[in-house]
Design a protein around this motif. Sequence first.
Motif, PDB file in Angstrom:
ATOM      1  N   ASN A 111     -21.162  13.909  86.447  1.00 28.01           N
ATOM      2  CA  ASN A 111     -21.604  15.214  86.938  1.00 28.01           C
ATOM      3  C   ASN A 111     -20.445  16.113  87.388  1.00 28.01           C
ATOM      4  N   THR A 134     -31.726  24.295  92.149  1.00 29.93           N
ATOM      5  CA  THR A 134     -32.441  23.026  92.076  1.00 29.93           C
ATOM      6  C   THR A 134     -33.743  23.136  92.864  1.00 29.93           C
ATOM      7  N   ASN A 138     -35.491  18.459  96.379  1.00 30.25           N
ATOM      8  CA  ASN A 138     -34.594  17.449  95.818  1.00 30.25           C
ATOM      9  C   ASN A 138     -33.327  17.358  96.669  1.00 30.25           C
ATOM     10  N   SER A 141     -30.039  16.221  94.825  1.00 28.30           N
ATOM     11  CA  SER A 141     -29.428  17.264  94.010  1.00 28.30           C
ATOM     12  C   SER A 141     -28.751  18.322  94.882  1.00 28.30           C
TER      13      SER A 141
END
Length: 195
Positions: A111, A134, A138, A141
């Motif tokens: 990532n 996002t 989450n 994330s």
Amino acid sequence: MRIVPVPLEDRFVRLEPFEDGLKDEVRAALNCDPEAWAAMVGSAQGAHFDGWWDSALTAMRSGTRIAYAVRRRLDGAVVGTTSLYEINPAYRRCEIGSTFYRPEARGGAINPACKRLLLGHAFDAGAVRVEIITDAVNARSRAAILKLGARAEGVLRKHKITWTGRARDTAMFAVIDEDWPEVRDGLDRRLAALA
């Protein structure tokens, strides 16, 4: 700003713009982890793949998106996808997103390496703002985006409707051109430590 669809690579990943020869590898990489797909705006798993793929290619032809297959350099395997999208040359902005990695490719260099390449490509092309968004629920994330060096800008309530019909609140993050040198240096240090 003119962002062109070219391969991008470093020692960890090679990002390859979608083309027909990649379709089967991308399909195989994304056909896993139904729980993760359930939380995303769209699905590319199983029966959803062909429509998702065709939509990505249509957006690429219109110049609003560059969808990439994420190839891990260690073994040559396609382990996910990511995109530069919502490309708006008039405003010199774009987003990074539509990102999905196979579970075994999460939590390491993949990532940050992808984000370093995408941010660099956008800013080198003249972008002044790159957004990363996002799902507001989450937490993993959101933490990963902050760790990249992007700044939190707030939550857009009921911003998107997911493929499951849920009204999603969106957490908005961005890197602007003035932030980029510091963000770039932080990512470079982080990736050097993973080598």
